[in-house]
Design a protein around this motif. Structure first.
Motif, PDB file in Angstrom:
ATOM      1  N   PRO A  53      42.361  29.285  33.173  1.00 24.26           N
ATOM      2  CA  PRO A  53      41.386  30.300  33.586  1.00 24.26           C
ATOM      3  C   PRO A  53      41.450  30.623  35.080  1.00 24.26           C
ATOM      4  CG  PRO A  53      40.326  28.692  32.187  1.00 24.26           C
ATOM      5  CD  PRO A  53      41.690  28.180  32.497  1.00 24.26           C
ATOM      6  N   MET A  54      41.765  29.611  35.902  1.00 24.88           N
ATOM      7  CA  MET A  54      41.881  29.863  37.333  1.00 24.88           C
ATOM      8  C   MET A  54      43.064  30.790  37.624  1.00 24.88           C
ATOM      9  SD  MET A  54      41.057  26.060  38.792  1.00 24.88           S
ATOM     10  CE  MET A  54      41.385  26.471  40.487  1.00 24.88           C
ATOM     11  N   LEU A  55      44.197  30.541  36.989  1.00 25.32           N
ATOM     12  CA  LEU A  55      45.372  31.387  37.206  1.00 25.32           C
ATOM     13  C   LEU A  55      45.169  32.797  36.665  1.00 25.32           C
ATOM     14  CD1 LEU A  55      48.291  28.887  36.475  1.00 25.32           C
ATOM     15  CD2 LEU A  55      47.497  29.735  38.679  1.00 25.32           C
ATOM     16  N   LEU A  56      44.519  32.902  35.511  1.00 22.21           N
ATOM     17  CA  LEU A  56      44.238  34.232  34.965  1.00 22.21           C
ATOM     18  C   LEU A  56      43.321  35.021  35.890  1.00 22.21           C
ATOM     19  CD1 LEU A  56      43.801  33.479  31.165  1.00 22.21           C
ATOM     20  CD2 LEU A  56      45.688  34.664  32.283  1.00 22.21           C
ATOM     21  N   GLY A  57      42.343  34.353  36.471  1.00 17.39           N
ATOM     22  CA  GLY A  57      41.458  35.013  37.438  1.00 17.39           C
ATOM     23  C   GLY A  57      42.201  35.458  38.678  1.00 17.39           C
ATOM     24  N   LEU A  58      43.148  34.643  39.137  1.00 20.54           N
ATOM     25  CA  LEU A  58      43.946  34.997  40.306  1.00 20.54           C
ATOM     26  C   LEU A  58      44.829  36.210  40.017  1.00 20.54           C
ATOM     27  CD1 LEU A  58      44.763  34.176  43.195  1.00 20.54           C
ATOM     28  CD2 LEU A  58      46.530  32.744  42.185  1.00 20.54           C
ATOM     29  N   VAL A  59      45.471  36.228  38.860  1.00 17.20           N
ATOM     30  CA  VAL A  59      46.322  37.364  38.480  1.00 17.20           C
ATOM     31  C   VAL A  59      45.480  38.620  38.317  1.00 17.20           C
ATOM     32  CG1 VAL A  59      47.765  38.271  36.606  1.00 17.20           C
ATOM     33  CG2 VAL A  59      48.125  35.949  37.459  1.00 17.20           C
ATOM     34  N   LEU A  60      44.348  38.496  37.662  1.00 13.82           N
ATOM     35  CA  LEU A  60      43.474  39.655  37.471  1.00 13.82           C
ATOM     36  C   LEU A  60      42.990  40.201  38.811  1.00 13.82           C
ATOM     37  CD1 LEU A  60      41.938  39.525  34.212  1.00 13.82           C
ATOM     38  CD2 LEU A  60      40.673  40.906  35.815  1.00 13.82           C
ATOM     39  N   ASN A  61      42.645  39.323  39.729  1.00 12.96           N
ATOM     40  CA  ASN A  61      42.187  39.754  41.047  1.00 12.96           C
ATOM     41  C   ASN A  61      43.301  40.490  41.798  1.00 12.96           C
ATOM     42  OD1 ASN A  61      40.332  39.889  43.291  1.00 12.96           O
ATOM     43  ND2 ASN A  61      41.671  38.389  44.263  1.00 12.96           N
ATOM     44  N   ASN A  62      44.528  39.988  41.697  1.00 12.49           N
ATOM     45  CA  ASN A  62      45.639  40.636  42.384  1.00 12.49           C
ATOM     46  C   ASN A  62      45.954  42.000  41.781  1.00 12.49           C
ATOM     47  OD1 ASN A  62      45.971  38.617  44.243  1.00 12.49           O
ATOM     48  ND2 ASN A  62      47.452  37.508  43.001  1.00 12.49           N
ATOM     49  N   THR A  69      44.565  40.458  51.800  1.00 15.91           N
ATOM     50  CA  THR A  69      44.280  39.285  52.623  1.00 15.91           C
ATOM     51  C   THR A  69      42.863  38.768  52.428  1.00 15.91           C
ATOM     52  OG1 THR A  69      45.771  40.208  54.274  1.00 15.91           O
ATOM     53  CG2 THR A  69      44.400  38.360  54.952  1.00 15.91           C
ATOM     54  N   ILE A  70      41.885  39.634  52.526  1.00 13.60           N
ATOM     55  CA  ILE A  70      40.487  39.207  52.373  1.00 13.60           C
ATOM     56  C   ILE A  70      40.210  38.803  50.930  1.00 13.60           C
ATOM     57  CG2 ILE A  70      38.082  39.958  52.512  1.00 13.60           C
ATOM     58  CD1 ILE A  70      38.939  41.738  54.866  1.00 13.60           C
ATOM     59  N   ASN A  71      40.702  39.571  49.990  1.00 13.29           N
ATOM     60  CA  ASN A  71      40.456  39.259  48.590  1.00 13.29           C
ATOM     61  C   ASN A  71      41.135  37.965  48.161  1.00 13.29           C
ATOM     62  OD1 ASN A  71      38.737  41.298  47.971  1.00 13.29           O
ATOM     63  ND2 ASN A  71      40.337  42.692  47.287  1.00 13.29           N
ATOM     64  N   LEU A  72      42.275  37.625  48.759  1.00 18.22           N
ATOM     65  CA  LEU A  72      42.949  36.386  48.408  1.00 18.22           C
ATOM     66  C   LEU A  72      42.098  35.185  48.794  1.00 18.22           C
ATOM     67  CD1 LEU A  72      45.443  35.020  47.259  1.00 18.22           C
ATOM     68  CD2 LEU A  72      46.387  35.011  49.568  1.00 18.22           C
ATOM     69  N   VAL A  74      38.789  35.112  49.213  1.00 14.05           N
ATOM     70  CA  VAL A  74      37.625  35.115  48.321  1.00 14.05           C
ATOM     71  C   VAL A  74      38.028  34.649  46.929  1.00 14.05           C
ATOM     72  CG1 VAL A  74      35.923  36.602  47.202  1.00 14.05           C
ATOM     73  CG2 VAL A  74      36.403  36.874  49.635  1.00 14.05           C
ATOM     74  N   CYS A  75      39.188  35.093  46.466  1.00 13.64           N
ATOM     75  CA  CYS A  75      39.663  34.718  45.135  1.00 13.64           C
ATOM     76  C   CYS A  75      39.941  33.218  45.047  1.00 13.64           C
ATOM     77  CB  CYS A  75      40.909  35.517  44.794  1.00 13.64           C
ATOM     78  SG  CYS A  75      41.537  35.171  43.156  1.00 13.64           S
ATOM     79  N   ILE A  76      40.548  32.646  46.070  1.00 15.99           N
ATOM     80  CA  ILE A  76      40.829  31.206  46.057  1.00 15.99           C
ATOM     81  C   ILE A  76      39.534  30.411  46.010  1.00 15.99           C
ATOM     82  CG2 ILE A  76      41.719  29.308  47.476  1.00 15.99           C
ATOM     83  CD1 ILE A  76      43.983  31.204  48.317  1.00 15.99           C
ATOM     84  N   VAL A  77      38.545  30.822  46.785  1.00 17.41           N
ATOM     85  CA  VAL A  77      37.247  30.129  46.774  1.00 17.41           C
ATOM     86  C   VAL A  77      36.596  30.262  45.384  1.00 17.41           C
ATOM     87  CG1 VAL A  77      34.909  30.171  47.721  1.00 17.41           C
ATOM     88  CG2 VAL A  77      36.865  30.326  49.252  1.00 17.41           C
ATOM     89  N   LEU A  78      36.645  31.447  44.806  1.00 19.61           N
ATOM     90  CA  LEU A  78      36.056  31.649  43.477  1.00 19.61           C
ATOM     91  C   LEU A  78      36.799  30.863  42.399  1.00 19.61           C
ATOM     92  CD1 LEU A  78      35.174  35.441  43.533  1.00 19.61           C
ATOM     93  CD2 LEU A  78      33.600  33.506  43.581  1.00 19.61           C
ATOM     94  N   MET A  79      38.119  30.776  42.498  1.00 19.76           N
ATOM     95  CA  MET A  79      38.890  30.029  41.505  1.00 19.76           C
ATOM     96  C   MET A  79      38.620  28.527  41.615  1.00 19.76           C
ATOM     97  SD  MET A  79      40.305  32.256  39.665  1.00 19.76           S
ATOM     98  CE  MET A  79      38.952  33.354  40.041  1.00 19.76           C
ATOM     99  N   LEU A  80      38.457  28.017  42.829  1.00 19.60           N
ATOM    100  CA  LEU A  80      38.081  26.610  42.981  1.00 19.60           C
ATOM    101  C   LEU A  80      36.697  26.352  42.396  1.00 19.60           C
ATOM    102  CD1 LEU A  80      39.408  25.832  46.564  1.00 19.60           C
ATOM    103  CD2 LEU A  80      40.293  24.977  44.396  1.00 19.60           C
ATOM    104  N   PHE A  81      35.776  27.276  42.658  1.00 16.92           N
ATOM    105  CA  PHE A  81      34.437  27.156  42.084  1.00 16.92           C
ATOM    106  C   PHE A  81      34.488  27.200  40.559  1.00 16.92           C
ATOM    107  CE2 PHE A  81      30.524  29.221  40.554  1.00 16.92           C
ATOM    108  CZ  PHE A  81      29.615  28.250  40.929  1.00 16.92           C
ATOM    109  N   LEU A  82      35.308  28.092  40.003  1.00 22.82           N
ATOM    110  CA  LEU A  82      35.461  28.193  38.557  1.00 22.82           C
ATOM    111  C   LEU A  82      36.043  26.914  37.976  1.00 22.82           C
ATOM    112  CD1 LEU A  82      35.349  29.946  35.977  1.00 22.82           C
ATOM    113  CD2 LEU A  82      37.646  30.733  36.555  1.00 22.82           C
ATOM    114  N   GLY A  83      37.042  26.341  38.647  1.00 20.06           N
ATOM    115  CA  GLY A  83      37.632  25.085  38.181  1.00 20.06           C
ATOM    116  C   GLY A  83      36.632  23.950  38.163  1.00 20.06           C
ATOM    117  N   ILE A  84      35.824  23.861  39.199  1.00 18.50           N
ATOM    118  CA  ILE A  84      34.789  22.813  39.256  1.00 18.50           C
ATOM    119  C   ILE A  84      33.742  23.048  38.179  1.00 18.50           C
ATOM    120  CG2 ILE A  84      32.913  21.883  40.670  1.00 18.50           C
ATOM    121  CD1 ILE A  84      34.752  22.385  43.117  1.00 18.50           C
ATOM    122  N   LEU A  85      33.344  24.286  38.001  1.00 21.15           N
ATOM    123  CA  LEU A  85      32.342  24.614  36.981  1.00 21.15           C
ATOM    124  C   LEU A  85      32.841  24.276  35.580  1.00 21.15           C
ATOM    125  CD1 LEU A  85      29.536  25.947  36.609  1.00 21.15           C
ATOM    126  CD2 LEU A  85      30.751  28.083  36.220  1.00 21.15           C
TER     127      LEU A  85
END
Length: 102
Positions: A53-62, A69-72, A74-85
């Motif tokens: 799910p983290m990788l799919l979110g990263l691909v979808l964001n890209n 640059t800014i979205n990357l 934000v996306c990394i922070v959100l993907m880490l949060f998603l992984g922890i959740l």
């Protein structure tokens, strides 16, 4: 929550959760003291259920982003949060097996 194979009591969430992150750690039932462990196959499935799910979110964001640059960041922070959740809910879905350890 998973149950003890011997006394049928629910295993404690924190013991199950720590055994997910440390593969050699056994889950000990607080009622009867029976040792349970999680198989290596289950650890692989757990890793995939967090990473995919983290990788799919990263691909979808890209695919949807304009300012990379800014979205990357934000996306990394959100993907880490998603992984922890996701990892917080995994102890409810695993089935530990009784260990042969004394």
């Amino acid at each position: 929550m998973p149950k003890c194979k011997f006394c049928n009591r629910h295993l404690e969430w924190n013991r199950v959760y720590t055994s997910l992150w440390f593969p050699d750690k056994v889950i000990i039932c607080s009622e009867c003291g029976t040792n349970h462990n999680i198989s290596s196959h289950t650890h692989r499935y757990i890793s995939l259920s967090i990473i995919i799910p983290m990788l799919l979110g990263l691909v979808l964001n890209n695919l949807l982003s304009f300012s990379f640059t800014i979205n990357l960041i934000v996306c990394i922070v959100l993907m880490l949060f998603l992984g922890i959740l996701i990892s917080l809910f995994i102890p409810y879905f695993i089935k530990p097996k009784k260990s042969n350890l004394a």
